[in-house]
Design an enzyme around this catalytic site. Structure first.
Site, short mmCIF file in Angstrom:
data_model
loop_
_atom_site.label_atom_id
_atom_site.label_comp_id
_atom_site.label_asym_id
_atom_site.label_seq_id
_atom_site.Cartn_x
_atom_site.Cartn_y
_atom_site.Cartn_z
N ARG A 46 0.82 -1.22 0.00
CA ARG A 46 0.00 0.00 0.00
C ARG A 46 0.86 1.26 0.00
NH1 ARG A 46 -5.40 -1.50 3.53
NH2 ARG A 46 -5.87 -3.39 2.39
N ASP A 155 -16.36 8.98 9.40
CA ASP A 155 -15.25 8.07 9.14
C ASP A 155 -13.95 8.89 9.22
OD1 ASP A 155 -15.20 5.03 7.75
OD2 ASP A 155 -13.34 6.17 7.55
C1 SAM Z 1 -14.46 -2.35 7.59
S1 SAM Z 1 -15.09 -0.71 7.47
C2 SAM Z 1 -16.69 -0.93 8.19
C3 SAM Z 1 -17.77 -0.15 7.46
C4 SAM Z 1 -19.19 -0.36 8.01
N1 SAM Z 1 -19.29 0.04 9.38
C5 SAM Z 1 -19.62 -1.79 7.83
O1 SAM Z 1 -19.60 -2.59 8.78
O2 SAM Z 1 -19.98 -2.15 6.69
C6 SAM Z 1 -14.18 0.11 8.78
C7 SAM Z 1 -14.19 1.63 8.67
O3 SAM Z 1 -13.67 2.18 9.89
C8 SAM Z 1 -12.92 3.33 9.57
N2 SAM Z 1 -11.98 3.63 10.66
C9 SAM Z 1 -10.83 2.99 10.98
N3 SAM Z 1 -10.22 3.61 11.99
C10 SAM Z 1 -11.01 4.66 12.34
C11 SAM Z 1 -10.91 5.68 13.33
N4 SAM Z 1 -9.87 5.75 14.17
N5 SAM Z 1 -11.89 6.61 13.39
C12 SAM Z 1 -12.94 6.55 12.54
N6 SAM Z 1 -13.09 5.62 11.57
C13 SAM Z 1 -12.13 4.68 11.49
C14 SAM Z 1 -12.20 2.95 8.28
O4 SAM Z 1 -11.78 4.09 7.56
C15 SAM Z 1 -13.28 2.13 7.55
O5 SAM Z 1 -13.99 2.90 6.63
#
Ligand code: SAM
Length: 300
Positions: A46, A155
Site C-alpha cells: 500500500r 469516518d
Molecule cells: C471495515 S469498514 C466498516 C464499514 C461499516 N461500518 C460496515 O460494517 O460495513 C471500517 C471503517 O472504519 C474506519 N476507521 C478505521 N479507523 C477509524 C478511526 N480511528 N476513526 C474513525 N473511523 C475509522 C475505516 O476508515 C473504515 O472505513
C-alpha cells in the site's frame, strides 16, 4: 521510476522491519489501528502506491516524509491507505431486521410526536451502512423527512467519505437490496460515462444523512446523545485499551433505551453488560446503569 519491491515475507531485513515499525506505530497513534508484523507485505504494497504517486525513491524516503514536520498531510493519506473499508448494503442483515421489527415501531411513534431522533454510523466507510439505515427507516416512516430525524455518518478516511457523499454505486453493489428498495431509493446515475450500470441514491436518502470526517480517537464534537449507534467492523482493528475507551464513550453517547450495533466479530466485554444489555446478536440496549470506568478513558 523504480520503486523498491515489498518484502517477500514479514521477516524482511532489519531496515524493512524498522520501516514497518514506523508505519505501524503511526497507524496505532493516529488511528488506533493495530497492524501485526505478518501484515508487513500488505503495508509495503500500500505504501508503494503512495511512494509512486509522490515520486519518492523508496520506503526510506517515505518514512522520512511522514516523520518530518511537513508529514501531517501525508500521514492522513497513509491512514487512508491502511484502513480496511469493506462494507455493503444491508450487511449483517439481522441488524436491519431487528431494527425494523423491534426498534422502529416505538422510534417512529416518538418521531411522529415530534421527538428528536439521532442515529450515528461511526466508521461508515463508503456509505452503504447509513444509506441502508435510511432506507429501512423511510420504509417504516415515509414521512421521515418531515420529522426531526438525522443520521450522522462519520469516518476517519476522507476518500471513502467522498464516495459516500457522491452516493453513486455499481449495480453489483446493489445486489443485496430487495427490488423494491432499488426502485424506490436509487435512480440511474447522470453523466455521459454511465452505461446503465451505475445508480445514485435518491435525494430523500441524502437529506437524512450528514457525512463528516471524524477520528474516533479524537474528541467527539457532537453535543446530544444518539438513539442508535452503528459501530460495526471498526473496533476489531483497535487495541484493547482503545476498545475499552470507546465502550465507555459510546455509553455516554447513547441514550438510555438506545441501541448499539457491533460487527460480527466484535463483542462488548461482560463488565459493560450492565450498561449495554445484549438483546440480540451483537446488539445492545443502553440501560440507565452507569458503565464501568476504564482507567485510560479520555474526556470526550
Ligand atoms: C471495515 S469498514 C466498516 C464499514 C461499516 N461500518 C460496515 O460494517 O460495513 C471500517 C471503517 O472504519 C474506519 N476507521 C478505521 N479507523 C477509524 C478511526 N480511528 N476513526 C474513525 N473511523 C475509522 C475505516 O476508515 C473504515 O472505513
Amino acid at each position: 521510476m523504480t520503486v523498491a519491491h515489498p518484502p517477500p515475507n514479514h521477516e524482511g531485513t532489519t531496515r524493512e522491519r524498522r520501516q514497518f515499525e514506523i508505519i505501524a506505530s503511526i497507524a496505532r497513534t493516529d488511528a488506533g489501528l493495530m497492524i501485526p508484523p505478518e501484515k508487513a507485505p500488505m503495508v509495503f504494497a500500500r505504501i508503494t502506491k503512495r511512494i509512486r504517486r509522490l515520486g519518492l525513491a523508496d520506503p526510506e524516503e517515505y518514512c522520512a516524509l511522514v516523520l518530518g514536520s511537513e508529514g501531517a498531510t501525508e500521514r492522513r493519506q497513509l491512514i487512508s491507505a491502511l484502513t480496511t473499508n469493506v462494507t455493503g448494503f444491508l450487511r449483517e442483515r439481522h441488524h436491519f431486521d431487528f431494527l425494523r421489527q423491534n426498534i422502529l415501531p416505538d422510534l417512529t411513534t416518538r418521531a411522529k410526536r415530534g421527538e428528536r431522533i439521532r442515529i450515528w454510523s461511526a466508521g461508515c466507510s463508503s456509505g452503504p451502512e447509513p444509506y441502508s439505515t435510511a432506507m429501512v427507516l423511510l420504509d417504516a416512516l415515509p414521512d421521515a423527512l418531515d420529522c426531526d430525524i438525522r443520521i450522522l455518518a462519520t469516518d476517519i478516511d476522507a476518500q471513502v467519505l467522498e464516495v459516500a457523499q457522491a452516493g453513486c454505486y455499481g449495480i453489483g453493489q446493489l445486489a443485496p437490496l430487495p427490488d423494491g428498495y432499488r426502485k424506490r431509493f436509487f435512480q440511474a446515475a447522470s453523466g455521459s460515462g454511465n452505461r446503465g450500470d451505475r445508480f445514485e441514491v435518491a435525494p430523500k436518502l441524502r437529506t437524512l444523512i450528514r457525512f463528516k470526517e471524524l477520528n474516533l480517537l479524537a474528541p467527539w464534537p457532537m453535543r446530544g446523545t444518539f438513539d442508535l449507534i452503528f459501530c460495526r467492523n471498526v473496533v476489531i482493528y483497535f487495541d484493547q485499551d482503545t476498545q475499552m475507551d470507546l465502550w465507555s464513550r459510546f455509553s455516554g453517547a447513547c441514550k438510555t433505551g438506545g441501541h448499539l450495533f457491533l460487527g460480527h466479530s466484535e463483542r462488548l466485554p461482560q463488565a459493560f453488560h450492565v450498561a449495554f444489555r445484549p438483546v440480540a446478536t451483537t446488539t445492545y440496549l443502553r440501560t440507565p446503569a452507569t458503565p464501568p470506568q476504564h482507567p485510560t478513558c479520555k474526556e470526550s
